[in-house]
Design a protein around this motif. Structure first.
Motif, PDB file in Angstrom:
ATOM      1  N   ARG A   1       1.180  -0.991  -0.038  1.00 56.55           N
ATOM      2  CA  ARG A   1      -0.035   0.207   0.458  1.00 56.55           C
ATOM      3  C   ARG A   1       1.131   1.739  -0.199  1.00 56.55           C
ATOM      4  O   ARG A   1       0.606   2.531  -0.651  1.00 56.55           O
ATOM      5  CB  ARG A   1      -0.769   0.275   1.165  1.00 56.55           C
ATOM      6  N   GLY A   2       2.253   1.069   0.543  1.00 57.07           N
ATOM      7  CA  GLY A   2       3.199   2.644   0.493  1.00 57.07           C
ATOM      8  C   GLY A   2       2.864   3.720   1.001  1.00 57.07           C
ATOM      9  O   GLY A   2       3.030   4.242   0.662  1.00 57.07           O
ATOM     10  N   SER A   3       2.161   3.541   2.234  1.00 57.64           N
ATOM     11  CA  SER A   3       1.302   4.696   3.267  1.00 57.64           C
ATOM     12  C   SER A   3       3.147   5.160   3.771  1.00 57.64           C
ATOM     13  O   SER A   3       2.827   6.534   3.949  1.00 57.64           O
ATOM     14  CB  SER A   3       0.544   4.433   4.053  1.00 57.64           C
ATOM     15  N   ASN A   4       4.156   4.315   4.212  1.00 52.95           N
ATOM     16  CA  ASN A   4       5.205   5.133   4.588  1.00 52.95           C
ATOM     17  C   ASN A   4       6.045   5.608   3.505  1.00 52.95           C
ATOM     18  O   ASN A   4       6.763   6.511   4.023  1.00 52.95           O
ATOM     19  CB  ASN A   4       6.546   3.732   5.257  1.00 52.95           C
ATOM     20  N   MET A   5       6.114   5.226   2.411  1.00 53.27           N
ATOM     21  CA  MET A   5       6.639   6.245   0.951  1.00 53.27           C
ATOM     22  C   MET A   5       5.849   7.172   1.045  1.00 53.27           C
ATOM     23  O   MET A   5       6.160   7.949   0.821  1.00 53.27           O
ATOM     24  CB  MET A   5       6.278   4.844  -0.212  1.00 53.27           C
TER      25      MET A   5
ATOM     26  N   ILE B   1      11.939  -0.290   7.269  1.00 50.37           N
ATOM     27  CA  ILE B   1      11.272   0.231   8.916  1.00 50.37           C
ATOM     28  C   ILE B   1      10.485  -1.222   9.130  1.00 50.37           C
ATOM     29  O   ILE B   1       9.678  -1.766   8.282  1.00 50.37           O
ATOM     30  CB  ILE B   1      10.431   1.598   8.847  1.00 50.37           C
ATOM     31  N   HIS B   2      10.356  -1.197  10.728  1.00 49.32           N
ATOM     32  CA  HIS B   2       9.633  -2.013  10.868  1.00 49.32           C
ATOM     33  C   HIS B   2       9.009  -1.849  12.340  1.00 49.32           C
ATOM     34  O   HIS B   2       9.170  -1.123  12.719  1.00 49.32           O
ATOM     35  CB  HIS B   2      11.082  -3.277  11.928  1.00 49.32           C
ATOM     36  N   PRO B   3       7.395  -2.226  12.422  1.00 50.57           N
ATOM     37  CA  PRO B   3       6.725  -2.046  13.414  1.00 50.57           C
ATOM     38  C   PRO B   3       6.662  -2.398  15.002  1.00 50.57           C
ATOM     39  O   PRO B   3       5.947  -2.567  15.468  1.00 50.57           O
ATOM     40  CB  PRO B   3       5.443  -2.348  12.506  1.00 50.57           C
TER      41      PRO B   3
ATOM     42  N   GLU C   1       4.899   5.320  12.180  1.00 53.86           N
ATOM     43  CA  GLU C   1       5.863   5.495  11.505  1.00 53.86           C
ATOM     44  C   GLU C   1       5.734   6.531  10.512  1.00 53.86           C
ATOM     45  O   GLU C   1       6.989   7.094   9.836  1.00 53.86           O
ATOM     46  CB  GLU C   1       5.447   3.776  10.922  1.00 53.86           C
TER      47      GLU C   1
ATOM     48  N   ALA D   1      10.366   0.144   2.677  1.00 50.34           N
ATOM     49  CA  ALA D   1       9.064   0.527   3.114  1.00 50.34           C
ATOM     50  C   ALA D   1       7.853  -0.454   2.956  1.00 50.34           C
ATOM     51  O   ALA D   1       7.609  -0.295   1.880  1.00 50.34           O
ATOM     52  CB  ALA D   1       8.860   1.727   2.586  1.00 50.34           C
ATOM     53  N   GLY D   2       7.776  -0.946   3.502  1.00 53.58           N
ATOM     54  CA  GLY D   2       7.094  -2.166   3.357  1.00 53.58           C
ATOM     55  C   GLY D   2       7.581  -3.350   2.180  1.00 53.58           C
ATOM     56  O   GLY D   2       6.408  -3.587   1.386  1.00 53.58           O
TER      57      GLY D   2
HETATM   58  C1  GRF Z   1       5.056  -0.827   7.884  1.00 49.47           C
HETATM   59  O1  GRF Z   1       4.476  -1.136   9.345  1.00 49.47           O
HETATM   60  C2  GRF Z   1       6.604  -1.349   7.481  1.00 49.47           C
HETATM   61  O2  GRF Z   1       6.774  -0.935   9.620  1.00 49.47           O
HETATM   62  C3  GRF Z   1       6.511  -2.978   7.335  1.00 49.47           C
HETATM   63  O3  GRF Z   1       5.620  -3.223   6.753  1.00 49.47           O
HETATM   64  C4  GRF Z   1       4.335  -2.192   6.924  1.00 49.47           C
HETATM   65  C5  GRF Z   1       4.649  -1.479   5.521  1.00 49.47           C
HETATM   66  O4  GRF Z   1       2.979  -0.345   5.737  1.00 49.47           O
HETATM   67  N1  GRF Z   1       7.804  -2.942   7.277  1.00 49.47           N
HETATM   68  P1  GRF Z   1       2.948   0.234   4.450  1.00 49.47           P
HETATM   69  O5  GRF Z   1       2.674  -0.226   2.913  1.00 49.47           O
HETATM   70  O6  GRF Z   1       4.387   1.538   4.076  1.00 49.47           O
HETATM   71  O7  GRF Z   1       1.946   1.205   4.441  1.00 49.47           O
END
Ligand code: GRF
Length: 222
Positions: A14-18, A111-113, A177, A90-91
């Protein structure tokens, strides 16, 4: 003028961190710019989000390759061709070979949750809830060959609340995050933090005193 590090973002979904990193890069004084987004899955939602934001985004479909090495060679080429200096995972849900990790050693973040080194791996929030801890969070770290291992750049604490489900907890951690990753990338891209061996060091300037604390308190509440 701000010198901007060219960043490649690796995604699988989904790329929300991106999206949070792309947004951060809009600030004129942000020390990074997104050169390319690469997804190993052609149907990743994040690819469209990146394109809509005007960022070049491509799929390198891992299923089209016989070996992991061939897949990574194409991904590497795409990164080099767009002038990428630093990678942000990022995911990104593919295991990387030792070769790829070595080539990008100290130039690849993830990144790790969870608050590493606790709860490495998948199904993080389920395991956090099973363990009964009352604090969790998220971590940005340099990538090493072992999954979710590597020198820690920044962490944020997030409370576990009674009645939390993996979904409610996951949403709270994800909000953290989205603040933590831009903060960590700023530290590394600006040179205010750097890795030496297996530890990250922080510049001791007064402007950076807060940022240099590896734990950001409750970023989800700010
Ligand atoms: C995030 O929780 C990240 O920490 C993990 O995978 C998830 C990716 O989410 N590595 P998104 O694709 O960035 O929305």
């Amino acid at each position: 003028m701000t010198v901007r590090k060219r960043v490649g973002i690796l995604i699988s979904g989904r790329g929300s961190n991106m999206a949070a990193l792309i947004e951060a890069c809009r600030a004129p004084d942000y020390p990074a710019e997104i050169a390319v987004v690469i997804s190993n899955r052609p149907d990743a939602e994040g690819l469209n989000i990146a394109r809509e934001a005007g960022v070049s985004a491509i799929a390198v479909d891992h299923k089209a390759y016989i070996t992991r090495g061939d897949f990574e060679a194409d991904m590497h080429r795409a990164l080099i061709n767009t002038g990428v200096e630093l990678i942000c995972n990022a995911g990104f849900m593919r295991l990387l070979t030792a070769d790829f990790v070595e080539i990008w050693r100290n130039r690849q973040l993830n990144i790790h949750p969870s608050l590493l080194p606790a709860f490495r791996g998948l199904k993080t929030h389920e395991r956090v809830l099973e363990a009964g801890v009352n604090v969790t969070g998220c971590t940005v770290h340099f990538v090493r060959f072992e999954m979710d291992e590597g020198p820690i750049v920044a962490q944020a604490r997030v409370p576990v609340l009674s009645g939390d489900t993996p979904e409610t907890l996951g949403a709270r951690v994800l909000a953290a995050e989205h603040k933590l990753y831009p903060h960590a990338l700023r530290l590394i891209a600006s040179g205010d933090a750097w890795v030496d061996g297996e530890k990250v060091h922080f510049k001791e300037t007064s402007a950076n005193a807060e940022a240099s604390a590896p734990i950001m308190n409750d970023v989800s509440q700010q």
